[in-house]
Design an enzyme around this catalytic site. Structure first.
Site, PDB file in Angstrom:
ATOM      1  N   LYS A  45      88.882 -22.305  82.278  1.00 56.01           N
ATOM      2  CA  LYS A  45      89.894 -21.896  81.296  1.00 56.01           C
ATOM      3  C   LYS A  45      89.387 -22.302  79.917  1.00 56.01           C
ATOM      4  CE  LYS A  45      93.757 -21.004  79.172  1.00 56.01           C
ATOM      5  NZ  LYS A  45      93.933 -19.626  78.725  1.00 56.01           N
ATOM      6  N   GLY A  72      98.476 -19.364  75.325  1.00 55.10           N
ATOM      7  CA  GLY A  72      98.493 -20.401  74.284  1.00 55.10           C
ATOM      8  C   GLY A  72      97.602 -21.587  74.607  1.00 55.10           C
ATOM      9  N   CYS A 122      90.129 -15.872  71.028  1.00 55.89           N
ATOM     10  CA  CYS A 122      91.455 -16.021  71.643  1.00 55.89           C
ATOM     11  C   CYS A 122      92.505 -15.377  70.739  1.00 55.89           C
ATOM     12  CB  CYS A 122      91.784 -17.497  71.851  1.00 55.89           C
ATOM     13  SG  CYS A 122      93.488 -17.706  72.384  1.00 55.89           S
ATOM     14  N   GLY A 240      89.004  -4.429  82.880  1.00 53.62           N
ATOM     15  CA  GLY A 240      89.429  -3.300  83.707  1.00 53.62           C
ATOM     16  C   GLY A 240      88.635  -3.080  84.982  1.00 53.62           C
TER      17      GLY A 240
END
Ligand code: DHB
Length: 296
Positions: A45, A72, A122, A240
């Site tokens: 992450k 966030g 981000c 995708g």
């Protein structure tokens, strides 16, 4: 058939990696990725200097090939993800995010001997990520490479849409010892209404979009553009991907490996095996015996 691939001389047993953000926040999730033979590598992450709770739920939504997230940067802090290196058998990238020059520099110094995917794109925590401004990106990379000297650092890029933008960014990237680029991060500032309501709460219902054929088309376009502009650069394609043909198409476009996010979230670990099997069938039907043959 040989489905190994390389990212700047790093060997991956398969070309599939998780996309940062999906099943990669905790020890158990990261071990799960490492133990799944369908993945050739894993990414953590995106992390910050200190642990964060991130945004309040509902902050993720997905259905039928589309996802939206405004997580966030909920994460356990860089030390946790560095510590995880001890337990991971396969190549493991630490995704580093952060907010400004100082915290990013501090993190990259700590991780300078690790595999880094630097996420300057981000969409949920700042007004305008620096990867949209070539001058700001150049400034940061110069400062960072001078000070930190990371051994293996790649950049996760956002989708670029406007003709000329890819060239400007490629001209900056060329100046630095960047080992790979990942194209693309989620499409920023999407918004989904379902049953008369916004599906996520934070940021007034705006978040990064992922998944589906449109995302794939934009991802493929970015991979192709950057492969033409930076022919020597290893590219990880993302966006995708939900079947073996999608993996193959990204490799045809010029990627050396791919990352899967929305489909991993929606369908789970087992499904990645199906994608890998399909990919091998597509390789076979195209008479390709190894990645690297004919752009594959
Ligand atoms: C987050 C979302 C992203 O798309 C990303 O690349 C990094 C972080 C987030 O909100 O945590």
């Amino acid at each position: 058939m040989d489905i190994r691939t390389t990212i700047c001389d790093l060997v991956l047993e398969t070309p599939i990696i998780n996309a940062s953000g999906v099943h990669c926040t905790t020890y158990g999730q990261l071990i799960g990725l490492d133990n799944n033979p369908a993945f050739g590598a894993s990414v953590s992450k995106s992390c910050t200097l200190y642990p964060r709770q991130g945004n309040k739920p509902p902050k993720y939504y997905s259905e039928n090939d589309i996802s939206i997230n405004s997580n966030g940067l909920e994460n356990k802090g860089i030390e946790y993800y560095l510590e995880m290196e001890r337990y991971m058998q396969k190549p493991y990238f630490i995704s580093i995010a952060g907010f400004h020059y100082e915290d990013r520099i501090e993190m990259i110094k700590k991780a300078k001997d690790s595999l880094i995917e630097l996420n300057l794109s981000c969409p949920n925590v700042c007004v305008r990520p620096i990867v949209y401004d070539p001058e700001r990106l150049d400034d940061f990379l110069k400062y960072m490479f001078d000070i930190c000297k990371p051994k293996f650092l790649g950049l996760k890029l956002p989708p670029y849409f406007i003709p000329g933008d890819h060239e400007k960014i490629a001209n900056v990237i060329k100046k630095y010892p960047i080992k790979f680029i990942t194209c693309i991060n989620s499409i920023p500032d999407g918004s989904i209404i379902k049953d008369n309501k916004l599906v996520i709460g934070p940021n007034n219902g705006y978040g990064g979009l992922g998944g589906g054929p449109l995302m794939k088309a934009i991802g493929i376009a970015n991979v192709r553009k950057f492969k033409t502009l930076l022919p020597e650069m290893d590219i990880i394609g993302c966006g995708g991907i939900s079947n073996g043909q999608d993996v193959f198409d990204y490799l045809l476009a010029g990627a050396s490996a791919v990352q899967i996010g929305t489909t991993l979230y929606e369908k789970g670990h087992e499904y990645i095996h199906c994608i890998l099997e399909e990919f091998e069938k597509v390789m076979k039907s195209n008479n390709i015996t190894h990645i690297g043959q004919k752009n594959i």
